[in-house]
Design an enzyme around this catalytic site. Structure first.
Site, PDB file in Angstrom:
ATOM      1  CG  ASN A 200    -122.293  -5.045  43.793  1.00 50.59           C
ATOM      2  OD1 ASN A 200    -122.907  -3.984  43.757  1.00 50.59           O
ATOM      3  ND2 ASN A 200    -121.092  -5.150  44.346  1.00 50.59           N
ATOM      4  NE  ARG A 201    -129.641  -7.103  46.851  1.00 46.41           N
ATOM      5  CZ  ARG A 201    -130.823  -7.715  46.701  1.00 46.41           C
ATOM      6  NH1 ARG A 201    -131.925  -7.006  46.484  1.00 46.41           N
ATOM      7  NH2 ARG A 201    -130.904  -9.029  46.790  1.00 46.41           N
ATOM      8  CD  GLU A 203    -120.423  -2.953  41.864  1.00 47.37           C
ATOM      9  OE1 GLU A 203    -119.313  -3.050  42.408  1.00 47.37           O
ATOM     10  OE2 GLU A 203    -120.859  -3.799  41.039  1.00 47.37           O
ATOM     11  CG  ASP A 270    -112.035  -9.335  40.859  1.00 46.61           C
ATOM     12  OD1 ASP A 270    -112.547  -8.367  40.277  1.00 46.61           O
ATOM     13  OD2 ASP A 270    -111.339  -9.238  41.886  1.00 46.61           O
TER      14      ASP A 270
END
Length: 481
Positions: A200-201, A203, A270
């Protein structure tokens, strides 16, 4: 979207990563404690759900994927509860390696209106030892020849060590199996050689050490991540800003977020990686798989807590094709609903009439789940002669699936449904009154599994043949006139 959904097929997918137990204490807050200025939570009930990598597995298995989970588990009560949940979901658990580590548990206190009051985490995030790594890798290699795709769900709880991940990716590449990574480690080198990496952004910023506040910053960071770990694709999920996909040639594909009221983002990642896995394993283009995952994520964030998104929800399908089963789906259905009474019946169901409806309704009352077997066009012609069926197999499946009392439909091309019955092992086998008990195909299979065969009465004067004859007679009269 419906076209993409129709291309999803049951596949064998391995999910490797840290599994968790999500515990929900549901209750009410009505007063402040006299001991300290904190709310008093009155617990009313408790619910358990699989979390972490297990939530990815559940998202796959509810959509008829055959799923093996590779992870570590403990000997504590929460580990026992988690394994039971996985077994009940129909997820293969022979890839669980037992250790002394207790289950990673996240306990949420949920008050009225699904408001989260507090979260309590219990975990051991130390790296697993070399012996446990070796045991996991041996299982991984053993299953590689019977796996269509691998998902690494890295929650940074000590299982997916750099050494183990590199060995897994190498072994998968040798077996020509694609590896998708849901990445949370700051060490991007760890994932080198994977097919697709999905941060994600936040991460992405941690993986690259770069700013990702702007879209331009996201693009630069994605390019840098691709240079570090050499995937075929980088996909970054951007919350309300949608998703961004980049391939190894530097081509971009941007998606806007599917408009939904955001209720809870728990488990959205997920869901995304699960839908990517289903799509890529089913040979969709990566761009199409991302489109599908984006739609599913929009559904997920409108739900409370960790939960699965079905293909039906993702596409809002109106043709009920989520009810369609193949042979693998039959076996998985039996495993998933081992505590339910499954009823099976079959027929050509060529021109649906009131006799069919009454028969199917009566069959549905004999158990919890009704599965209807439908003869293929070729088998109907062989049974009924030239000119039959009147309605093609796809139309007949769709019409049956549209009825609420029919839970699943399966097409078969053999002369009899024996192989279907063998795969499903129903608890109740239902046939019409024109059959004698000893002549029922599959009776031996059902009775061997302590099931029963039920012969139901037919509705007099109602049959497809009589309808065809009546149409023919009317046509002849009109021609003569």
């Amino acid at each position: 979207m419906e076209k993409l959904l129709h291309q999803i097929r049951p596949k064998k997918i391995m999910v490797a990563g840290e599994i968790m137990l999500d515990v929900y204490y549901k209750g009410a807050v009505k007063r402040i404690s006299p001991e300290a200025p904190v709310p008093v939570f009155l617990k009313q009930n408790i619910a358990y759900r699989p979390g972490g990598a297990a939530n990815t597995a559940v998202n796959l298995v509810v959509n008829q994927m055959e799923v093996c989970i590779l992870s570590v588990t403990g000997r504590d009560e929460n580990s026992r509860i988690l394994k039971k949940l996985l077994d009940q979901a129909g997820i293969q658990t022979d890839g669980l390696v037992e250790t002394d580590r207790p289950a990673c548990t996240k306990t949420r206190l949920i008050a009225a209106g699904s408001q989260q009051v507090l979260r309590i985490d219990e975990e051991d995030d130390s790296l697993i030892d070399e012996d446990t790594q070796e045991r996991l890798f041996r299982i991984f290699k053993t299953k590689m020849n019977d796996t269509d795709l691998v998902i690494l769900s890295d929650y940074m709880k000590g299982m997916l060590t750099e050494e183990l991940v590199k060995k897994m990716i190498s072994a998968a590449r040798q077996a020509d199996v694609k590896v998708l990574v849901d990445a949370k480690d700051t060490n991007a080198e760890k994932y080198k050689g994977c097919y697709l990496i999905k941060p994600n952004r936040q991460e992405l910023a941690l993986l690259t050490g770069m700013q990702t506040d702007s879209m331009d910053g996201v693009r630069k960071a994605m390019k840098h991540l691709a240079e570090i770990c050499s995937p075929e694709y980088v996909l970054t999920t951007l919350g309300p800003d949608g998703m961004m996909l980049m391939d190894k040639s530097g081509n971009w594909h941007e998606l806007k977020a599917v408009t939904q009221e955001v209720f809870d983002v728990t488990g959205a990642g997920d869901t995304v990686i699960a839908y990517l896995g289903m799509g890529i394993a089913s040979h969709l283009t990566v761009k199409d798989a991302v489109n599908l995952a984006n739609a599913a994520a929009g559904i997920q964030v409108s739900k409370a807590g960790t939960s699965a998104v079905t293909l039906e929800e993702a596409g809002n399908r109106r043709d009920h094709s989520e009810k369609y089963l193949n042979r693998t789906g039959l076996e998985m259905l039996r495993t998933r609903y081992r505590d339910k009474k499954i009823v099976f019946t079959n027929g050509c169901f060529d021109i649906l009439h009131v006799g069919h409806i009454r028969y199917l309704k009566q069959a549905s009352l004999l158990g919890d789940i009704l599965v209807a077997g439908v003869n293929s066009d070729k088998s109907v012609e062989k049974l009924k002669g030239a000119g039959r069926p009147v309605n093609g197999e796809h139309d007949r499946l769709e019409m049956l699936a549209a009825y609420s009392f029919v839970d699943y439909v399966v097409l078969f091309g053999e002369d009899t449904p024996y192989e279907v019955i063998q795969a499903l092992k129903p608890d109740v086998l239902v046939k019409g009154g024109d059959y004698k008990l000893d002549d029922v195909i599959g009776k031996d299979i059902v009775e061997a599994n302590n099931g029963k065969v039920v012969i139901t009465a037919l509705t007099d004067g109602k049959s497809t043949s009589s309808i065809i004859d009546k149409i023919g007679q009317k046509g002849s009269r009109e021609k003569d006139e």
